[in-house]
Design a protein around this motif. Structure first.
Motif, PDB file in Angstrom:
ATOM      1  N   ALA A  34     -45.800  57.466  53.234  1.00 42.91           N
ATOM      2  CA  ALA A  34     -47.237  57.687  53.437  1.00 42.91           C
ATOM      3  C   ALA A  34     -47.953  57.865  52.108  1.00 42.91           C
ATOM      4  N   ALA A  35     -47.290  58.511  51.140  1.00 40.15           N
ATOM      5  CA  ALA A  35     -47.899  58.672  49.816  1.00 40.15           C
ATOM      6  C   ALA A  35     -48.059  57.314  49.137  1.00 40.15           C
ATOM      7  N   LEU A  36     -47.058  56.450  49.295  1.00 42.27           N
ATOM      8  CA  LEU A  36     -47.132  55.121  48.696  1.00 42.27           C
ATOM      9  C   LEU A  36     -48.256  54.292  49.302  1.00 42.27           C
ATOM     10  N   ASP A  37     -48.576  54.538  50.563  1.00 41.13           N
ATOM     11  CA  ASP A  37     -49.627  53.780  51.247  1.00 41.13           C
ATOM     12  C   ASP A  37     -51.020  54.353  51.031  1.00 41.13           C
ATOM     13  N   SER A  38     -51.113  55.536  50.423  1.00 38.91           N
ATOM     14  CA  SER A  38     -52.404  56.210  50.279  1.00 38.91           C
ATOM     15  C   SER A  38     -53.240  55.577  49.173  1.00 38.91           C
ATOM     16  N   VAL A  39     -54.463  55.221  49.501  1.00 39.02           N
ATOM     17  CA  VAL A  39     -55.386  54.687  48.501  1.00 39.02           C
ATOM     18  C   VAL A  39     -55.756  55.778  47.499  1.00 39.02           C
ATOM     19  N   ILE A  40     -55.929  56.993  47.990  1.00 39.83           N
ATOM     20  CA  ILE A  40     -56.300  58.105  47.117  1.00 39.83           C
ATOM     21  C   ILE A  40     -55.249  58.345  46.056  1.00 39.83           C
ATOM     22  N   LEU A  41     -53.974  58.172  46.412  1.00 40.91           N
ATOM     23  CA  LEU A  41     -52.864  58.484  45.513  1.00 40.91           C
ATOM     24  C   LEU A  41     -52.346  57.266  44.763  1.00 40.91           C
ATOM     25  N   GLU A  42     -53.084  56.186  44.780  1.00 45.14           N
ATOM     26  CA  GLU A  42     -52.621  54.930  44.196  1.00 45.14           C
ATOM     27  C   GLU A  42     -52.157  55.035  42.746  1.00 45.14           C
ATOM     28  N   ARG A  45     -48.398  55.737  42.333  1.00 47.43           N
ATOM     29  CA  ARG A  45     -47.477  54.891  43.100  1.00 47.43           C
ATOM     30  C   ARG A  45     -46.172  54.678  42.332  1.00 47.43           C
ATOM     31  N   GLU A  46     -45.068  54.741  43.068  1.00 50.30           N
ATOM     32  CA  GLU A  46     -43.705  54.629  42.527  1.00 50.30           C
ATOM     33  C   GLU A  46     -43.317  55.815  41.650  1.00 50.30           C
ATOM     34  N   ARG A  47     -44.151  56.869  41.596  1.00 54.15           N
ATOM     35  CA  ARG A  47     -43.837  58.013  40.754  1.00 54.15           C
ATOM     36  C   ARG A  47     -43.700  59.304  41.579  1.00 54.15           C
ATOM     37  N   PHE A  48     -43.554  59.180  42.894  1.00 54.00           N
ATOM     38  CA  PHE A  48     -43.472  60.372  43.730  1.00 54.00           C
ATOM     39  C   PHE A  48     -42.042  60.907  43.795  1.00 54.00           C
ATOM     40  N   MET A  49     -41.927  62.225  43.715  1.00 58.97           N
ATOM     41  CA  MET A  49     -40.647  62.867  43.969  1.00 58.97           C
ATOM     42  C   MET A  49     -40.317  62.728  45.451  1.00 58.97           C
ATOM     43  N   SER A  50     -39.046  62.649  45.772  1.00 54.06           N
ATOM     44  CA  SER A  50     -38.637  62.400  47.156  1.00 54.06           C
ATOM     45  C   SER A  50     -38.688  63.652  48.025  1.00 54.06           C
ATOM     46  N   ALA A  51     -38.985  64.800  47.420  1.00 53.07           N
ATOM     47  CA  ALA A  51     -39.069  66.056  48.171  1.00 53.07           C
ATOM     48  C   ALA A  51     -40.076  66.964  47.468  1.00 53.07           C
TER      49      ALA A  51
END
Length: 460
Positions: A34-42, A45-51
């Protein structure tokens, strides 16, 4: 490079408990989908921790209380150290005459409320403060959106519900602080018009994020505009953008920007408008007097210990690592006077050199990441300048679910947001954005250094 492995953190069982919960769930979903799909969080992208990271309720409130104590001490520095002279404080932290004039002048209009983000490491025994950004120009205003996106992952949602965990709305807290600081200029009969503003030079780089900030303000009943200083006109002295008169300016320009004469000239009519109460300026420019590394060195300096009471000293000793301005002489962590450059040369692997006013890790040099000749050259260049030396803090390993049923260690930079405890509940705790690295010897755990980004839940 020093590669000593810091101890694992045992302060809270939630991280390991969550990793075990994920392993039992046997979920094949991507926790960051869901974070990868978020326009706000663009941008992340690809830099989110998995937890996410977790804070126990008690330590969440304790760190917020300590940060508020440090904030109050920083605000008291002009009176306690400089007999109320703001200009002397500005010069002491390395501001040039143009910056000093603008920033001290900004202290004459309106009010200033507590707002900032502290960057901390946890060394296994407690949190240690690296920097304290006291400003409205705070990165990570979207942190609660990361929480919301991560909660789309069923195992996390189940875990959060079972343990009664929660998170503050960081942007909502910032909005509440804006209303508190700029109350006289906020209309009560219509939605306020709020401009989120940086310099003309910075806008091509950061403008997209400021426009997202402005769009998100609609969720709080605010008409937001992302723009730069060069877009302002001042009919009847009031800042106006594309025909819309502005009630409040959320400031994203910083002290280093004001060294540019073009930016300083564009700030001038805005300051006049604030002084004439034709616009609210959030945050007031003199916030930058307190939220810099030079003022942390003043709190750490042995020469000032007699100015603090026992509780204040205990907080400083608990939270702040040894920090000193780069001068020929100073005191070591035991209080003995030393040749400071000789001390720094001998302890290169234990020290980090930082400019007092720059942000985002710019100009920071970790001694253990360079050779001795470069370290010596940088120390010589920094002598008597706007730089500090700070004792290295080794972040302890934190157990994290790795997204594929296992556990891995991360080393975290905890970005704790602080707001006024009279406006925000939970002792002023306004959320926490974390950046995580797999490298225990990294100079700075930051996005620029390759770290990933994540959110924090607290409670339990």
């Amino acid at each position: 490079m020093t590669t000593t492995r810091p101890p694992a953190v045992s302060r809270s069982p939630l991280g390991r408990a969550y990793a075990e919960h994920v392993a039992r769930s046997a979920s094949t979903d991507d926790p960051t989908a869901a974070a990868l799909d978020s326009v706000i969080l663009e941008p992340y992208r690809e830099r989110f921790m998995s937890a996410p990271a977790f804070l126990a309720e008690s330590e969440c409130r304790a760190v917020a209380r300590d940060l508020r104590t440090v904030y109050d001490l920083l605000r008291a520095l002009p009176e306690r150290v400089f007999d109320g002279d703001l200009t002397a404080l500005a010069e002491a932290v390395g501001m040039d005459p143009r910056q000093t004039a603008l920033i001290t002048r900004g202290a004459r209009a309106g009010s200033l409320v507590p707002l900032g983000r502290a960057d901390l490491y946890h060394d296994g025994a407690g949190f240690r403060l690296l920097e304290f950004n006291l400003t409205s120009a705070l990165g990570g205003f979207e942190s609660a959106d990361i929480n919301r996106a991560m909660l789309a992952y069923p195992p996390l949602r189940e875990f959060v519900d079972r343990h009664g965990l929660r998170y503050p709305d960081t942007l909502g807290c910032i909005v509440r602080m804006m209303y508190a600081e700029c109350a006289p200029m906020v209309p009560t009969d219509r939605p306020p018009v709020v401009a989120v503003v940086d310099t003309t030079e910075n806008y091509p780089i950061v403008g997209g994020r400021l426009e997202v900030f402005a769009e998100l303000l609609a969720g709080y009943g605010i008409e937001g505009i992302g723009c730069h200083l060069g877009q302002f006109t001042y009919p009847q002295g009031r800042p106006t953008v594309a025909g819309r008169a502005v009630d409040v300016v959320v400031r994203y320009f910083l002290p280093e920007d004001l060294a540019d004469p073009v930016a300083a000239a564009q700030v001038e009519p805005l300051l006049v408008a604030a002084e004439q109460e034709k616009v609210g300026l959030f945050s007031r420019l003199d916030a930058e007097l307190y939220g810099n590394k030079g003022t942390l060195a003043m709190l750490s300096d042995d020469r000032h210990r007699h100015l603090f009471d026992a509780d204040e000293l205990a907080c400083v000793d608990r939270l702040l690592p040894w920090t000193r301005h780069v001068r020929p002489r100073g005191t070591d962590p035991e209080g003995a006077e030393v040749d400071l450059l000789a001390y720094a040369r001998a302890r290169q692997d234990e020290l980090i050199l930082k400019p007092t006013l720059l942000h985002g890790g710019n100009g920071v040099l970790a001694g253990w990441t360079v050779g001795g000749d470069e370290w010596q050259a940088r120390l010589d260049a920094a002598l008597d300048g706007p730089y500090v030396l700070q004792r290295r803090v080794r972040p302890a390993a934190e157990p994290f679910a790795d997204g594929v049923g296992g556990v891995r260690d991360l080393y975290l930079n905890w970005g704790v947001y602080l707001a006024d405890r009279d406006v925000v509940d939970e002792d002023g705790y306004a959320g926490c954005l974390v950046r995580g690295s797999t490298d225990p010897g990294v100079g700075v755990v930051s996005m620029a250094g390759g770290a990933k980004i994540g959110c924090t839940f607290h409670g339990g």
